[in-house]
Write an enzyme that holds these catalytic residues in place. Structure first.
Site, PDB file in Angstrom:
ATOM      1  N   SER A  22       0.823  -1.219   0.000  1.00  0.00           N
ATOM      2  CA  SER A  22       0.000   0.000   0.000  1.00  0.00           C
ATOM      3  C   SER A  22       0.852   1.262   0.000  1.00  0.00           C
ATOM      4  CB  SER A  22      -0.933   0.007   1.211  1.00  0.00           C
ATOM      5  OG  SER A  22      -0.180  -0.046   2.399  1.00  0.00           O
ATOM      6  N   ASN A 109      -2.217  -1.720  13.511  1.00  0.00           N
ATOM      7  CA  ASN A 109      -3.667  -1.487  13.467  1.00  0.00           C
ATOM      8  C   ASN A 109      -4.060  -0.170  14.140  1.00  0.00           C
ATOM      9  OD1 ASN A 109      -3.640  -3.941  12.261  1.00  0.00           O
ATOM     10  ND2 ASN A 109      -4.563  -5.071  13.968  1.00  0.00           N
ATOM     11  N   THR A 154     -37.701  28.097 -12.304  1.00  0.00           N
ATOM     12  CA  THR A 154     -38.073  26.779 -11.795  1.00  0.00           C
ATOM     13  C   THR A 154     -38.295  25.940 -13.048  1.00  0.00           C
ATOM     14  OG1 THR A 154     -40.436  27.320 -11.769  1.00  0.00           O
ATOM     15  CG2 THR A 154     -39.241  27.732  -9.731  1.00  0.00           C
ATOM     16  N   HIS A 155     -37.977  24.677 -12.986  1.00  0.00           N
ATOM     17  CA  HIS A 155     -38.067  23.807 -14.182  1.00  0.00           C
ATOM     18  C   HIS A 155     -37.244  24.339 -15.349  1.00  0.00           C
ATOM     19  CE1 HIS A 155     -41.657  22.159 -12.101  1.00  0.00           C
ATOM     20  NE2 HIS A 155     -41.911  23.440 -11.851  1.00  0.00           N
ATOM     21  N   SER A 276     -10.452  24.188 -28.945  1.00  0.00           N
ATOM     22  CA  SER A 276     -10.659  22.918 -29.639  1.00  0.00           C
ATOM     23  C   SER A 276      -9.503  22.683 -30.593  1.00  0.00           C
ATOM     24  CB  SER A 276     -11.974  22.980 -30.407  1.00  0.00           C
ATOM     25  OG  SER A 276     -11.943  22.085 -31.500  1.00  0.00           O
ATOM     26  N   LYS A 282     -13.612  27.939 -30.902  1.00  0.00           N
ATOM     27  CA  LYS A 282     -14.176  27.442 -29.640  1.00  0.00           C
ATOM     28  C   LYS A 282     -13.507  27.996 -28.393  1.00  0.00           C
ATOM     29  CE  LYS A 282     -16.622  23.951 -29.283  1.00  0.00           C
ATOM     30  NZ  LYS A 282     -17.916  23.998 -28.621  1.00  0.00           N
ATOM     31  N   ASN A 284     -14.303  26.731 -24.514  1.00  0.00           N
ATOM     32  CA  ASN A 284     -15.184  25.804 -23.777  1.00  0.00           C
ATOM     33  C   ASN A 284     -15.036  25.930 -22.261  1.00  0.00           C
ATOM     34  OD1 ASN A 284     -16.076  24.667 -26.235  1.00  0.00           O
ATOM     35  ND2 ASN A 284     -14.267  23.336 -26.286  1.00  0.00           N
ATOM     36  N   GLU A 289     -16.984  21.743 -16.419  1.00  0.00           N
ATOM     37  CA  GLU A 289     -17.344  20.377 -16.824  1.00  0.00           C
ATOM     38  C   GLU A 289     -16.502  19.345 -16.078  1.00  0.00           C
ATOM     39  OE1 GLU A 289     -18.139  20.206 -21.355  1.00  0.00           O
ATOM     40  OE2 GLU A 289     -16.883  21.941 -20.993  1.00  0.00           O
ATOM     41  N   TYR A 316      -9.943  -5.503  13.415  1.00  0.00           N
ATOM     42  CA  TYR A 316      -9.270  -5.119  12.172  1.00  0.00           C
ATOM     43  C   TYR A 316      -9.341  -6.245  11.140  1.00  0.00           C
ATOM     44  CZ  TYR A 316      -5.743  -3.751   8.787  1.00  0.00           C
ATOM     45  OH  TYR A 316      -5.113  -3.428   7.612  1.00  0.00           O
ATOM     46  N   GLN A 321      -7.451  -1.663   4.611  1.00  0.00           N
ATOM     47  CA  GLN A 321      -6.348  -0.950   3.974  1.00  0.00           C
ATOM     48  C   GLN A 321      -6.866  -0.100   2.805  1.00  0.00           C
ATOM     49  OE1 GLN A 321      -2.378  -2.701   3.567  1.00  0.00           O
ATOM     50  NE2 GLN A 321      -2.721  -2.668   1.363  1.00  0.00           N
ATOM     51  N   LYS A 324      -7.841   4.134   2.603  1.00  0.00           N
ATOM     52  CA  LYS A 324      -7.050   5.292   2.176  1.00  0.00           C
ATOM     53  C   LYS A 324      -7.177   5.557   0.677  1.00  0.00           C
ATOM     54  CE  LYS A 324      -3.917   3.279   4.647  1.00  0.00           C
ATOM     55  NZ  LYS A 324      -4.850   2.537   5.522  1.00  0.00           N
TER      56      LYS A 324
HETATM   57  N1  ARG Z   1      -1.110  -1.089   5.594  1.00  0.00           N
HETATM   58  C1  ARG Z   1      -2.050  -1.621   6.529  1.00  0.00           C
HETATM   59  C2  ARG Z   1      -3.346  -0.800   6.479  1.00  0.00           C
HETATM   60  O1  ARG Z   1      -3.334   0.270   5.986  1.00  0.00           O
HETATM   61  C3  ARG Z   1      -1.456  -1.605   7.876  1.00  0.00           C
HETATM   62  C4  ARG Z   1      -2.100  -2.540   8.849  1.00  0.00           C
HETATM   63  C5  ARG Z   1      -1.610  -3.893   8.693  1.00  0.00           C
HETATM   64  N2  ARG Z   1      -2.104  -4.716   9.739  1.00  0.00           N
HETATM   65  C6  ARG Z   1      -2.182  -6.038   9.575  1.00  0.00           C
HETATM   66  N3  ARG Z   1      -2.685  -6.683  10.551  1.00  0.00           N
HETATM   67  N4  ARG Z   1      -1.739  -6.623   8.493  1.00  0.00           N
HETATM   68  O2  ARG Z   1      -4.389  -1.253   6.920  1.00  0.00           O
END
Ligand code: ARG
Length: 456
Positions: A22, A109, A154-155, A276, A282, A284, A289, A316, A321, A324
């Site tokens: 990660s 965790n 409205t509408h 464009s 153009k 735009n 958008e 957990y 993971q 994020k």
């Molecule tokens: N990279 C993991 C996360 O964001 C860290 C936690 C890992 N914990 C585990 N028990 N493998 O969740």
């Protein structure tokens, strides 16, 4: 060195390593990770769980790592498992065995979710500032357009004239609520998981209150299972961000419509428009958008995080993971969108003559004629019917309400109409008549402006 290799006799498969990594996502949290580890180490040392010497070494090492990352002198291994292990590994390279004591009474965790909360808090504050700036832009334009007429719809059909200021202030209040929601979520974000360890707490004599104070959290999470395994603060943020994006998308839609030649109410500047590759003429409204298009990312992040959490057993699970991925996608999109919207309002030209021209003959003054008949003794339903027939009469005879003479009013409408009725038909008068609190008359808008400045 992996963080957990002892139990294993064989290598993890490359595919598994890649899938599980990660660091490409969570390396964004390096700075908060250093802060969290520093606070944890200081507490361990103060409690006598670590020696003062080890504590000092670790804190100094973390500080050096921060400088190395900031200057680009040290780069994370893009194939590492996550940023937390990478930083601990670097600390070991720098200070040796003391580094191996930093993770005492802690688990990834509780570490990872503490980092995420701190990161989110810092970025929510930036987002709130961005929204404030956008509100300031809206206020500035509103202040100079209290008398500027705009078709109120409205509408998407002309309904009653409003002032441009009134229309812009409508968005001001939407963004005010968006920013209030974010502000109100901060105390829930600032509940400290650290000290929950893996899931059950720890036998070490921690001082969690000290860590909370050090990191400026507002409370210590009261249940260790909940602390490591809930992500409702992520979902809540993404819900708030989604609402804000929805508001932005409505404003975008109007800016796009208003840029079209059929409206021609605004021209967006060169800084926020594009051309464009084939059509030389153009210009735009891509900025609007793009924001409208990116709403999908934020709604997607909200749905993704809700789905990720659904039915997960305590506590957990590695599923989390993914939090994020969704959080950062939503956070970056909404923050950038607010900024770009603000830039559009710094590069906008109002074509107020076209707004006024659009009102001519649009019958958006019909309600006032009905109100006039009510003042002359008719019920509103009778008056509504009479004016409806008058509008039909005008359309048939190629006339428009604001040009009608008293004779026309009597002939096409009702004998009760008089000079006073005719005098009510100018759009400016129609707008000025709406003096109720929160209405569009210049005086009511002035009061609204003052209120808006006060809340900002
Ligand atoms: N990279 C993991 C996360 O964001 C860290 C936690 C890992 N914990 C585990 N028990 N493998 O969740």
């Amino acid at each position: 060195m992996s963080l957990w290799g002892g139990r294993f006799a064989e290598e993890t498969d490359r595919l598994m390593r890649e899938f599980s990594s990660s660091i490409q996502i969570d390396s964004k949290m390096w700075a908060v990770d250093l802060k969290v580890s520093t606070a944890h180490t200081r507490m361990l040392a103060a409690q006598g769980i670590l020696s003062a010497a080890d504590g000092e070494k670790i804190v100094a090492g973390l500080e050096e790592i921060g400088a190395e990352i900031a200057s680009g002198k040290w780069k994370f291994n893009p194939e590492a498992e996550d940023i937390h292990g990478e930083i601990e590994g670097r600390l070991f390279e720098k200070i040796g065995d003391a580094a191996k004591r930093m993770h005492t009474a802690r688990s990834r965790n509780d570490q990872v979710v503490t980092d995420t909360r701190l990161y989110l808090k810092e970025h929510v504050e930036v987002l709130i500032d961005g929204i404030k700036e956008l509100q300031q832009d809206l206020l500035l334009h509103a202040e100079s357009h209290r008398e500027t007429l705009l078709p109120g719809m409205t509408h998407l059909q002309h309904a009653q004239p409003v002032s441009l200021a009134h229309h812009l202030l409508a968005y001001f209040w939407m963004f005010q609520r968006d920013s209030a929601r974010l502000q109100e979520s901060l105390p829930r974000i600032l509940s400290l998981p650290l000290g929950a360890a893996a899931l059950a707490g720890t036998g070490f004599p921690l001082d969690r209150q000290r860590v909370a104070r050090d990191l400026q959290f507002l409370e210590v999470a009261p249940n260790s299972l909940d602390a490591v395994s809930d992500r409702d603060f992520v979902i809540e943020f993404l819900a708030n961000a989604s609402i804000c994006m929805m508001h932005l998308s409505r404003l975008c839609e109007e800016l796009i419509l208003w840029s079209a030649p059929e409206f021609a109410f605004i021209e967006l500047g060169d800084a926020v428009t594009t051309g464009s590759s084939i059509m030389p003429q153009k210009k735009n409204p891509d900025a609007a958008e793009l924001i409208r298009g990116r709403v999908g990312r934020v709604y997607g992040a909200l749905m993704g995080s809700l789905t990720m959490m659904k039915a997960l057993p305590l506590s957990y699970n590695r599923d989390m993971q993914e939090d994020k991925v969704h959080l950062f996608s939503g956070l970056e999109t909404v923050t950038a969108s607010v900024k770009l919207m603000s830039l559009m309002f710094k590069n906008i030209q109002w074509k107020t003559d076209n707004m006024a021209q659009a009102l001519r003959g649009d019958f958006s003054n019909a309600t006032d004629l009905a109100d006039d008949l009510v003042e002359k003794g008719k019920t509103f339903r009778e008056a509504h019917h009479i004016v409806g027939q008058l509008v039909q009469w005008c359309i048939k005879n190629g006339k428009i309400l604001e040009d009608l003479s008293v004779e026309d009013l009597k002939a096409g409408g009702d004998p009760a109409f008089d000079k006073i009725s005719a005098a009510k038909l100018a759009h400016k008068t129609v707008m000025a008549a709406r003096r109720s609190e929160g209405g569009t008359s210049p005086e009511a808008v002035q009061l609204q402006l003052e209120k808006a400045k006060k809340v900002l």
